[in-house]
Design a protein around this motif. Structure first.
Motif, short mmCIF file in Angstrom:
data_model
loop_
_atom_site.label_atom_id
_atom_site.label_comp_id
_atom_site.label_asym_id
_atom_site.label_seq_id
_atom_site.Cartn_x
_atom_site.Cartn_y
_atom_site.Cartn_z
N THR A 57 0.77 -1.38 0.10
CA THR A 57 -0.05 0.08 0.11
C THR A 57 0.75 1.47 0.12
OG1 THR A 57 0.05 -0.09 2.35
CG2 THR A 57 -1.78 -1.06 1.19
N SER A 58 2.14 1.16 0.25
CA SER A 58 2.78 2.41 0.48
C SER A 58 3.74 2.88 -0.81
CB SER A 58 3.91 2.04 1.40
OG SER A 58 5.08 1.23 0.90
N LEU A 59 3.65 1.99 -1.97
CA LEU A 59 4.32 2.48 -3.34
C LEU A 59 3.49 2.46 -4.56
CD1 LEU A 59 7.00 3.10 -4.44
CD2 LEU A 59 7.45 0.56 -4.76
N VAL A 60 2.45 1.85 -4.72
CA VAL A 60 1.68 1.62 -5.74
C VAL A 60 0.23 1.91 -5.70
CG1 VAL A 60 1.31 0.20 -7.78
CG2 VAL A 60 3.45 -0.09 -6.76
N SER A 61 -0.19 2.75 -6.46
CA SER A 61 -1.82 3.15 -6.40
C SER A 61 -2.40 2.06 -7.12
CB SER A 61 -1.76 4.71 -7.14
OG SER A 61 -1.71 4.44 -8.57
N LYS A 62 -3.75 2.02 -6.69
CA LYS A 62 -4.80 1.24 -7.20
C LYS A 62 -4.96 1.38 -8.85
CE LYS A 62 -9.79 -0.17 -7.14
NZ LYS A 62 -9.82 -0.08 -8.40
N GLU A 63 -4.84 2.54 -9.26
CA GLU A 63 -4.65 2.72 -10.59
C GLU A 63 -3.55 1.99 -11.44
OE1 GLU A 63 -4.38 6.51 -13.81
OE2 GLU A 63 -5.42 6.74 -12.19
N GLU A 64 -2.48 2.12 -10.79
CA GLU A 64 -1.30 1.55 -11.24
C GLU A 64 -1.25 -0.16 -11.34
OE1 GLU A 64 2.48 1.26 -13.23
OE2 GLU A 64 0.99 2.58 -13.05
N TYR A 65 -1.96 -0.58 -10.23
CA TYR A 65 -2.49 -2.16 -10.15
C TYR A 65 -3.22 -2.43 -11.12
CZ TYR A 65 0.06 -2.61 -5.53
OH TYR A 65 0.91 -2.57 -4.48
N ASP A 66 -4.31 -1.77 -11.34
CA ASP A 66 -5.35 -2.03 -12.32
C ASP A 66 -4.75 -2.11 -13.66
OD1 ASP A 66 -7.14 -2.18 -10.17
OD2 ASP A 66 -8.17 -0.25 -10.71
#
Length: 351
Positions: A57-66
Motif C-alpha cells: 500500500t505504500s508504493l503503488v496506487s490502485k490505478e497502477e495495479y489495475d
C-alpha cells in the motif's frame, strides 16, 4: 573536502569506495534466500547489503495495479499481476528485524530504501547507518524532509533528475537539518546504453554541489562501476544476485558473486592507484634506475691524455655511472688514465 561517515567509515570523493550490494527485492520474498545473498555479498567483500522497504500500500496506487494485471513475459521473469508480485516480494516488519540482526551478527552494514514515513520510522528503529533515497523520490520533498530530521547521513540517487531537482533535494535536506549528504550519479534504465551513462557527470556533480558523489549502476558487468572509481566515485551501489536466472525484476541486470568480487576488490585497488597529482618517483623506482638505466661506456680502449669525442662513447646498462644525458659534457674532456674497451666511465677517469 566534504565527507560523510557511515558506521565510522569516512566517505569522500576519491576514497576507497563504500560498496553496497543492492539485494533490493532479489530475495523474491524468501527470507532464507535473502540470508544466502547476504552471506554471498560478504564473501565478495561488500561493505553493506541494501534492501527496499515498501509494502503493497505504500508504493503503488490502485490505478497502477489495475493497469498491470498480467505480465507478458516470455522469459518468465515475472508472474501474475504487479500486485501479486509486490505482495510476494515485500519484506514484512518482522523480516526487517530478522535480516538486520543477521547482518549485525555477520558484521556487514544493513541498509534499506524507505518509500514512506512509516518505513522511515521502521528503519530508524533498526538504527540503520544511513538512509538511501531512490531516484524516483528525489522530488518527493515531504519524504526528504522527514528523512532529514532523523539525523543520519542520506545517500540520494539522481536518476531521471535535472540539476535543478538535485539542487532542490539537497536544499530540502539541508533546511531540515541534514548536512551529511552524498549523491549517486544514476541512469534509471535497466540496462542503459553506454552512450547514455555520462560518467563525467560524477566530476560535474562533485564540482557543482561540493558533496561526495558515488555511482548507482544498472549496467551489465563490472567495467562501468570500476571506471567510475577513476573519476572519484566514493560509493558504488550495484544490484546483486546469486543467480541471474532467478525469476524477478532485477536478477538479469544484477552482478553475480564473481562480478561483485571484482567490483569490491578492484575498486579499492583503483582508488589506491590514483595517488597524487604531484609527480613522485618512489624509492623502489629509484633503486630500479640503477639496474635499468644506462651509463656512458667506452666503445674502444683509450689511453691517458686522449681527448674524448662522440665516436668514443655510447651508453649501456647499468645506471650506476655517468648518465647519458651528460655525454655532451664529456666530449672534449681529457682522460687522466687508461680506460679499457666497454668500460663505464666515471668522473675519476676525467681530468
Amino acid at each position: 573536502m566534504k565527507s560523510i561517515k557511515i558506521n565510522g567509515k569516512e566517505i569522500y570523493n576519491f576514497c576507497e569506495p563504500y560498496v553496497i550490494a543492492e539485494i533490493g527485492a532479489n530475495h523474491n520474498g524468501d527470507i532464507e534466500l535473502a540470508k544466502f545473498m547476504i552471506d554471498a555479498a560478504i564473501n565478495c567483500g561488500a561493505d553493506a547489503v541494501k534492501f527496499q522497504s515498501w509494502t503493497p500500500t505504500s508504493l503503488v496506487s490502485k490505478e497502477e495495479y489495475d493497469r498491470n494485471q498480467k505480465y507478458n513475459d516470455s522469459a518468465k521473469k515475472h508472474f501474475g499481476s504487479l500486485k501479486e508480485m509486490i505482495e510476494k516480494y515485500y519484506l514484512t516488519r518482522e523480516q526487517h528485524f530478522e535480516l538486520n540482526q543477521y547482518c549485525a551478527d555477520k558484521g556487514v552494514d544493513f541498509c534499506s530504501t524507505p518509500f514512506s514515513k512509516e518505513e522511515t520510522d521502521l528503519l530508524e528503529e533498526l538504527d540503520v547507518p544511513f538512509y538511501k533515497i531512490a531516484s524516483m523520490d528525489i522530488n518527493n520533498l515531504q519524504l526528504l524532509s522527514y528523512v532529514a530530521q532523523k539525523n543520519k547521513p542520506v545517500v540520494v540517487s539522481t536518476g531521471m533528475a535535472t540539476l535543478a531537482e538535485i539542487e532542490n533535494a539537497l536544499n530540502t535536506l539541508y533546511k531540515n537539518g541534514c548536512n551529511d549528504v552524498s549523491l549517486l550519479h544514476c541512469i534509471s534504465i535497466y540496462p542503459p546504453l553506454y552512450e547514455d551513462i555520462h560518467l563525467n557527470n560524477i566530476t560535474m556533480m562533485q564540482k557543482t554541489f561540493g558533496v561526495p558523489v558515488g555511482f548507482s549502476d544498472h549496467t551489465i558487468g563490472y567495467s562501468i562501476p570500476l571506471a567510475s572509481v577513476a573519476l572519484g566515485a566514493c560509493i558504488i551501489e550495484k544490484h546483486f544476485t546469486t543467480d541471474k536466472d532467478l525469476p524477478g525484476w532485477d536478477h538479469e541486470i544484477s552482478a553475480d558473486p564473481a562480478e561483485m568480487t571484482i567490483i569490491c576488490y578492484e575498486s579499492k585497488n583503483i582508488a589506491k592507484s590514483l595517488g597524487s597529482y604531484t609527480r613522485v618517483v618512489s624509492k623502489a623506482e629509484q633503486e630500479k634506475k640503477l639496474k635499468f638505466r644506462r651509463s656512458i661506456v667506452t666503445l674502444k680502449e683509450l689511453k691517458a691524455g686522449h681527448i674524448l669525442t662522440m665516436d668514443d662513447l655510447t651508453s649501456k646498462r647499468p645506471g650506476t655511472g655517468i648518465s647519458p644525458d651528460l655525454m655532451d659534457q664529456l666530449v672534449g674532456r681529457t682522460l687522466k688514465k687508461d680506460v679499457a674497451e666497454d668500460s663505464l666511465l666515471t668522473w675519476d677517469n676525467i681530468i
